[in-house]
Design a protein around this motif. Structure first.
Motif, PDB file in Angstrom:
ATOM      1  N   HIS A 279       1.031   3.954  -2.894  1.00  0.00           N
ATOM      2  CA  HIS A 279       1.007   5.114  -2.398  1.00  0.00           C
ATOM      3  C   HIS A 279       1.461   6.544  -2.968  1.00  0.00           C
ATOM      4  O   HIS A 279       1.266   7.778  -3.920  1.00  0.00           O
ATOM      5  CB  HIS A 279       0.121   5.448  -0.777  1.00  0.00           C
TER       6      HIS A 279
ATOM      7  N   GLY B 193       0.438  -0.911  -0.160  1.00  0.00           N
ATOM      8  CA  GLY B 193       0.380   0.153  -0.211  1.00  0.00           C
ATOM      9  C   GLY B 193       1.164   1.352   0.055  1.00  0.00           C
ATOM     10  O   GLY B 193       0.513   2.341  -0.705  1.00  0.00           O
ATOM     11  N   VAL B 194       1.581   1.153   0.702  1.00  0.00           N
ATOM     12  CA  VAL B 194       2.621   2.539   0.743  1.00  0.00           C
ATOM     13  C   VAL B 194       3.242   2.732  -0.740  1.00  0.00           C
ATOM     14  O   VAL B 194       3.443   3.647  -0.925  1.00  0.00           O
ATOM     15  CB  VAL B 194       3.749   2.170   2.016  1.00  0.00           C
TER      16      VAL B 194
ATOM     17  N   LEU C  57       1.196   7.434  -7.044  1.00  0.00           N
ATOM     18  CA  LEU C  57       0.124   7.455  -6.822  1.00  0.00           C
ATOM     19  C   LEU C  57       0.882   9.847  -6.739  1.00  0.00           C
ATOM     20  O   LEU C  57       0.305  10.373  -7.760  1.00  0.00           O
ATOM     21  CB  LEU C  57      -0.508   7.735  -6.188  1.00  0.00           C
ATOM     22  N   GLN C  58       1.224   9.545  -5.570  1.00  0.00           N
ATOM     23  CA  GLN C  58       1.665  10.992  -4.816  1.00  0.00           C
ATOM     24  C   GLN C  58       2.886  11.468  -6.283  1.00  0.00           C
ATOM     25  O   GLN C  58       3.386  12.664  -6.765  1.00  0.00           O
ATOM     26  CB  GLN C  58       2.347  10.923  -3.787  1.00  0.00           C
TER      27      GLN C  58
END
Length: 156
Positions: free
Chosen positions: A64, A60-61, A67-68
């Protein structure tokens, strides 16, 4: 690492086997990414998370962070250098937005010299679009090839 991801490596580095490195690498592979490194440091929650929680946390990290950060495609494109008056340059942003292009290597003197890079098969259509946009009053020339980073749409 490599054009076709020839070199791959992952490590759980002290975490239970298969709970960190492989899930992180899987996220990168599913995105089709190459020439990238992902490092995640966990400070708390190992035993309380359990194996499934660790897998979700690490993958998940990475997802994420992608995406960032945003993704780019690195490819060779052909340059078109434009010589514009300042009034012409003020409208260039409209053309670039319309065509989905970005300017690079801009130089401001008594005129504006800027370069846009396009895929080789889009050079002629871009020249035509420039002539139409500036109603024939534009000075441009080929500016050679360059390896550029093209931002990918987040929906890709």
């Amino acid at each position: 690492i490599g054009q076709d991801s020839q070199i791959k490596r992952s490590s759980d580095d002290g975490e239970p086997s298969g709970t960190a490195g492989i899930p992180m690498l899987t996220v990168l592979e599913k995105q089709g990414l190459t020439n990238v490194v992902a490092v995640v440091t966990r400070y708390f929650g190992g035993i309380k998370l359990g194996a499934g929680g660790l897998i979700r946390a690490y993958s998940g990290v990475v997802a994420h962070a992608l995406l960032q950060a945003g993704l780019v495609e690195v490819k060779e494109q052909e340059g078109i250098q434009l010589e514009l008056s300042y009034p012409q340059y003020q409208t260039l942003a409209n053309f670039l937005a319309q065509e989905g292009l970005q300017e690079q290597d801009t130089d401001f003197t008594d005129k504006v010299l800027t370069t846009i890079y396009v895929d080789p098969d889009k050079v002629e259509p871009t020249y035509s679009a420039l002539v139409e946009f500036y109603q024939g009053k534009v000075s441009s020339r080929k500016a050679g090839h360059k390896i550029v980073q093209v931002p990918l749409d987040s929906n890709s």
